[in-house]
Design a protein around this motif. Structure first.
Motif, PDB file in Angstrom:
ATOM      1  N   ARG A 225      20.736   2.784  12.720  1.00  0.00           N
ATOM      2  CA  ARG A 225      19.824   2.787  14.150  1.00  0.00           C
ATOM      3  C   ARG A 225      19.845   3.568  14.701  1.00  0.00           C
ATOM      4  NH1 ARG A 225      23.080  -1.897  14.495  1.00  0.00           N
ATOM      5  NH2 ARG A 225      25.152  -0.891  15.385  1.00  0.00           N
ATOM      6  N   GLY A 226      20.752   4.829  14.262  1.00  0.00           N
ATOM      7  CA  GLY A 226      20.808   6.288  14.750  1.00  0.00           C
ATOM      8  C   GLY A 226      19.451   7.297  14.204  1.00  0.00           C
ATOM      9  N   TYR A 227      19.408   6.793  13.005  1.00  0.00           N
ATOM     10  CA  TYR A 227      18.409   7.510  12.011  1.00  0.00           C
ATOM     11  C   TYR A 227      16.981   7.263  12.842  1.00  0.00           C
ATOM     12  CZ  TYR A 227      15.032   8.538   8.093  1.00  0.00           C
ATOM     13  OH  TYR A 227      13.323   8.727   7.345  1.00  0.00           O
ATOM     14  N   TRP A 228      17.055   5.827  13.660  1.00  0.00           N
ATOM     15  CA  TRP A 228      15.516   5.083  13.930  1.00  0.00           C
ATOM     16  C   TRP A 228      15.495   5.731  14.972  1.00  0.00           C
ATOM     17  CZ3 TRP A 228      14.896   2.496   9.607  1.00  0.00           C
ATOM     18  CH2 TRP A 228      12.947   1.617   9.891  1.00  0.00           C
ATOM     19  N   ASP A 229      16.493   5.998  15.816  1.00  0.00           N
ATOM     20  CA  ASP A 229      16.400   6.804  16.979  1.00  0.00           C
ATOM     21  C   ASP A 229      15.954   8.280  17.109  1.00  0.00           C
ATOM     22  OD1 ASP A 229      17.079   4.449  18.741  1.00  0.00           O
ATOM     23  OD2 ASP A 229      19.210   4.732  18.022  1.00  0.00           O
ATOM     24  N   GLY A 230      16.115   8.506  16.095  1.00  0.00           N
ATOM     25  CA  GLY A 230      15.415   9.898  15.391  1.00  0.00           C
ATOM     26  C   GLY A 230      14.627  10.693  14.870  1.00  0.00           C
ATOM     27  N   PRO A 231      14.580  10.785  13.529  1.00  0.00           N
ATOM     28  CA  PRO A 231      13.368  11.090  13.158  1.00  0.00           C
ATOM     29  C   PRO A 231      12.635   9.843  13.012  1.00  0.00           C
ATOM     30  CG  PRO A 231      15.224  11.148  11.758  1.00  0.00           C
ATOM     31  CD  PRO A 231      15.867  10.185  12.130  1.00  0.00           C
ATOM     32  N   VAL A 232      12.962   8.124  13.096  1.00  0.00           N
ATOM     33  CA  VAL A 232      11.390   7.077  12.909  1.00  0.00           C
ATOM     34  C   VAL A 232      10.713   7.503  14.816  1.00  0.00           C
ATOM     35  CG1 VAL A 232      10.911   5.162  13.277  1.00  0.00           C
ATOM     36  CG2 VAL A 232      13.000   6.051  11.603  1.00  0.00           C
ATOM     37  N   ARG A 233      11.317   7.816  15.456  1.00  0.00           N
ATOM     38  CA  ARG A 233      11.104   8.445  17.175  1.00  0.00           C
ATOM     39  C   ARG A 233       9.842   9.034  17.145  1.00  0.00           C
ATOM     40  NH1 ARG A 233      12.632  10.799  20.873  1.00  0.00           N
ATOM     41  NH2 ARG A 233      15.064  11.245  19.939  1.00  0.00           N
ATOM     42  N   ARG A 234      10.814  10.916  16.659  1.00  0.00           N
ATOM     43  CA  ARG A 234      10.073  11.462  16.627  1.00  0.00           C
ATOM     44  C   ARG A 234       8.707  11.635  15.957  1.00  0.00           C
ATOM     45  NH1 ARG A 234      14.307  16.415  15.826  1.00  0.00           N
ATOM     46  NH2 ARG A 234      15.740  15.528  17.728  1.00  0.00           N
ATOM     47  N   ARG A 235       8.434  10.826  15.157  1.00  0.00           N
ATOM     48  CA  ARG A 235       7.540  10.536  14.172  1.00  0.00           C
ATOM     49  C   ARG A 235       6.154  10.136  15.271  1.00  0.00           C
ATOM     50  NH1 ARG A 235      11.366   9.659   8.572  1.00  0.00           N
ATOM     51  NH2 ARG A 235      10.856  12.242   8.167  1.00  0.00           N
ATOM     52  N   ALA A 236       6.859   8.804  15.512  1.00  0.00           N
ATOM     53  CA  ALA A 236       5.897   7.812  15.767  1.00  0.00           C
ATOM     54  C   ALA A 236       5.389   8.781  16.830  1.00  0.00           C
ATOM     55  CB  ALA A 236       6.927   6.665  16.738  1.00  0.00           C
ATOM     56  N   GLU A 237       6.373   9.733  18.226  1.00  0.00           N
ATOM     57  CA  GLU A 237       5.172  10.605  18.957  1.00  0.00           C
ATOM     58  C   GLU A 237       4.969  11.475  18.256  1.00  0.00           C
ATOM     59  OE1 GLU A 237       9.496  12.224  20.788  1.00  0.00           O
ATOM     60  OE2 GLU A 237      10.314  10.265  21.766  1.00  0.00           O
ATOM     61  N   GLN A 238       4.597  11.539  17.254  1.00  0.00           N
ATOM     62  CA  GLN A 238       3.786  12.992  16.734  1.00  0.00           C
ATOM     63  C   GLN A 238       2.788  12.083  16.929  1.00  0.00           C
ATOM     64  OE1 GLN A 238       5.961  14.439  13.455  1.00  0.00           O
ATOM     65  NE2 GLN A 238       7.477  15.849  14.522  1.00  0.00           N
ATOM     66  N   GLY A 239       2.351  10.756  16.475  1.00  0.00           N
ATOM     67  CA  GLY A 239       1.133  10.102  16.247  1.00  0.00           C
ATOM     68  C   GLY A 239       1.091   9.438  15.228  1.00  0.00           C
ATOM     69  N   SER A 240       2.119   9.275  14.454  1.00  0.00           N
ATOM     70  CA  SER A 240       1.410   8.412  13.100  1.00  0.00           C
ATOM     71  C   SER A 240       1.939   6.789  13.064  1.00  0.00           C
ATOM     72  CB  SER A 240       3.254   8.918  11.923  1.00  0.00           C
ATOM     73  OG  SER A 240       2.691   7.709  10.915  1.00  0.00           O
ATOM     74  N   ALA A 241       0.913   6.113  12.926  1.00  0.00           N
ATOM     75  CA  ALA A 241       0.352   4.652  13.257  1.00  0.00           C
ATOM     76  C   ALA A 241       1.036   3.920  12.092  1.00  0.00           C
ATOM     77  CB  ALA A 241      -0.604   4.397  12.132  1.00  0.00           C
TER      78      ALA A 241
ATOM     79  N   ASP B 283       0.576  -1.187   0.309  1.00  0.00           N
ATOM     80  CA  ASP B 283       0.024  -0.084  -0.002  1.00  0.00           C
ATOM     81  C   ASP B 283       0.662   1.334  -0.030  1.00  0.00           C
ATOM     82  OD1 ASP B 283       1.260   0.913   2.571  1.00  0.00           O
ATOM     83  OD2 ASP B 283      -0.651  -0.804   3.530  1.00  0.00           O
ATOM     84  N   ASP B 284       0.309   2.791  -0.510  1.00  0.00           N
ATOM     85  CA  ASP B 284       0.427   4.227  -0.312  1.00  0.00           C
ATOM     86  C   ASP B 284       1.425   4.572   1.030  1.00  0.00           C
ATOM     87  OD1 ASP B 284      -0.253   4.130  -2.861  1.00  0.00           O
ATOM     88  OD2 ASP B 284      -1.333   4.812  -2.313  1.00  0.00           O
ATOM     89  N   ALA B 285       1.000   3.896   1.896  1.00  0.00           N
ATOM     90  CA  ALA B 285       1.748   4.425   2.948  1.00  0.00           C
ATOM     91  C   ALA B 285       3.319   2.882   3.175  1.00  0.00           C
ATOM     92  CB  ALA B 285       0.642   4.107   4.409  1.00  0.00           C
ATOM     93  N   VAL B 286       3.254   2.653   2.938  1.00  0.00           N
ATOM     94  CA  VAL B 286       4.624   1.947   3.380  1.00  0.00           C
ATOM     95  C   VAL B 286       5.351   2.268   2.107  1.00  0.00           C
ATOM     96  CG1 VAL B 286       5.730  -0.402   3.369  1.00  0.00           C
ATOM     97  CG2 VAL B 286       3.702  -0.188   3.880  1.00  0.00           C
ATOM     98  N   LEU B 287       5.135   2.360   0.593  1.00  0.00           N
ATOM     99  CA  LEU B 287       6.024   2.689   0.121  1.00  0.00           C
ATOM    100  C   LEU B 287       6.487   4.363   0.514  1.00  0.00           C
ATOM    101  CD1 LEU B 287       3.926   1.771  -2.964  1.00  0.00           C
ATOM    102  CD2 LEU B 287       6.534   1.006  -2.174  1.00  0.00           C
ATOM    103  N   GLU B 288       5.737   5.124   0.941  1.00  0.00           N
ATOM    104  CA  GLU B 288       6.050   6.396   1.166  1.00  0.00           C
ATOM    105  C   GLU B 288       6.781   6.692   2.233  1.00  0.00           C
ATOM    106  OE1 GLU B 288       3.756  10.860   3.073  1.00  0.00           O
ATOM    107  OE2 GLU B 288       2.459   9.248   1.311  1.00  0.00           O
ATOM    108  N   ALA B 289       7.120   6.068   3.084  1.00  0.00           N
ATOM    109  CA  ALA B 289       7.571   5.286   4.291  1.00  0.00           C
ATOM    110  C   ALA B 289       9.101   5.126   3.745  1.00  0.00           C
ATOM    111  CB  ALA B 289       7.729   4.642   5.678  1.00  0.00           C
ATOM    112  N   LEU B 290       9.068   3.981   3.015  1.00  0.00           N
ATOM    113  CA  LEU B 290      10.208   3.687   2.644  1.00  0.00           C
ATOM    114  C   LEU B 290      11.082   5.287   1.462  1.00  0.00           C
ATOM    115  CD1 LEU B 290      12.247   1.840   0.589  1.00  0.00           C
ATOM    116  CD2 LEU B 290      10.313   1.022  -0.530  1.00  0.00           C
TER     117      LEU B 290
END
Length: 389
Positions: free
Chosen positions: A359-375, A278-285
């Motif tokens: 892993r540093g990217y996960w601890d930065g932008p990925v974590r922040r986006r998760a905290e902002q409520g993106s499923a 689906d498009d949500a996965v592709l956009e995240a990729l």
């Protein structure tokens, strides 16, 4: 209306001159303007073939009789996602009989662009030499049929032309891929070829075949990766024979996502399966690839760039793998859960230490986006442990 692409059960990759034969034939009839010597299309139509007609159908002029089976209206598909001005400069370079060198990071569609230009200009993209450390001067000029050479001595019949020599005699476009991977002495064989437009055959000296002259329309397109720039640096003399054009990454997120979706879908459908990512996965990729490639997230957060090239071509490969996994292992696992593992495989290609940067990217932008409520990003953050493998 768009050009129909007939399936081909005998070839994994169909060259553009065959895949888009209907478009090429239509454009040849559509635009009867001035053309450089031996060109199949006008320079304007070459650009239209590469970039597309902007979603509108072109119509043959009333005074032009459509060949049998050709529609009078046809939409030309866009094939290269990039700057139209870049393509126009490339076409002008070729029309001026100047060598064209396409440079850029790996995976920016330099080879595809060279194929499309060749197919549109001369009708074939197949006159190509792949540059490697093992490429010899013979592969750029000519070799010999040794059975005939022993039986008859040096003769035109015993000479085996290279793709470059074939292009010269036909008045066509030759392509040299990864020219900077060739040894300097092999590269330098192109200097006289591009300046004098002829190849000397000393073995046939004294006869009319001692010089092979380039027919009108001959030209050469070479490609080079910036990552390989120092492998075999081009001489100043060879550089002067080329116009350099840099092919950069796709600047627009939506355009890059659409390209990844289209190419991944085509790859999965060639395998006989529907594309179900689906498009949500592709956009995240695509977002992950862009952030890591640019060293900065879309929100402006700093990101440590891996040494691996996070190219659009790699993103297409990952999207295709996700599509195949979904098709062949339907229901076994959520497709988003497969993404971190594939990303880890990509970044480890050049330097295993790049796994830490991911892993540093996960601890930065990925974590922040998760905290902002993106499923979507919350799910990816929960998969952080996959990157420890």
């Amino acid at each position: 209306m768009t050009a129909a692409l007939a399936p081909d059960a005998t070839r994994q990759i169909v060259p553009p001159e065959d895949r888009y034969a209907a478009e090429l034939a239509f454009l040849a009839a559509y635009d009867s303007g001035p053309r450089p010597p031996a060109w199949r299309l006008t320079p304007r139509s070459v650009v239209t073939f590469v970039m597309g007609s902007g979603g509108r159908a072109l119509r043959l002029p009333d005074e032009v009789a459509a060949p049998e089976g050709m529609p009078r209206r046809l939409e030309i598909s866009g094939k290269f996602v990039g700057d139209r001005a870049l393509v126009e400069r490339c076409v002008v370079t070729l029309a001026g009989e100047r060598g064209l060198l396409l440079v850029g990071e790996p995976g920016t569609a330099k080879s595809m662009l060279s194929e499309l230009l060749s197919a549109a200009v001369c009708g074939t993209s197949g006159l190509v030499v792949q540059g490697t450390a093992g490429t010899t001067e013979d592969q750029l000029k000519y070799g010999w049929n040794y059975a005939l050479l022993l039986a008859q001595g040096p003769s035109r019949q015993a000479l085996v032309p290279s793709p470059v020599l074939t292009a010269m005699t036909r008045g066509a476009i030759a392509r040299v891929e990864e020219v900077t991977r060739c040894l300097p002495e092999v590269q330098d064989s192109l200097v006289s070829l591009l300046s004098e437009r002829r190849i000397a055959v000393p073995e046939l000296a004294g006869g009319e075949d001692a010089l092979a002259h380039a027919a009108p329309g001959f030209n050469l397109i070479a490609t080079a990766n910036l990552r390989d720039k120092g492998v075999s640096e081009m001489s100043a003399a060879l550089k002067r024979r080329f116009n350099f054009e840099t092919v950069g990454p796709i600047s627009d997120l939506d355009a890059e996502t659409a390209l990844v979706r289209g190419q991944a879908r085509a790859a999965v459908e060639r395998a006989g399966s529907p594309f179900q990512v689906d498009d949500a996965v592709l956009e995240a990729l695509v977002t992950v690839f862009r952030d890591l490639r640019e060293g900065r997230s879309a929100e402006g957060w700093e990101v440590e760039r891996p040494s691996t090239v996070m190219s659009t071509a790699e993103a297409v490969s990952v999207a295709g793998a996700l599509g195949l996994a979904t098709a062949y292992f339907l229901g076994d696992r959520d497709v988003l859960g497969l993404l971190p593992g594939h990303l880890l495989g990509v970044v480890r290609k050049d330097d295993p230490a790049d796994a830490a940067r991911l892993r540093g990217y996960w601890d930065g932008p990925v974590r922040r986006r998760a905290e902002q409520g993106s499923a979507t990003w919350r799910t990816l953050w929960d998969l952080r442990t996959v990157l420890e493998g």
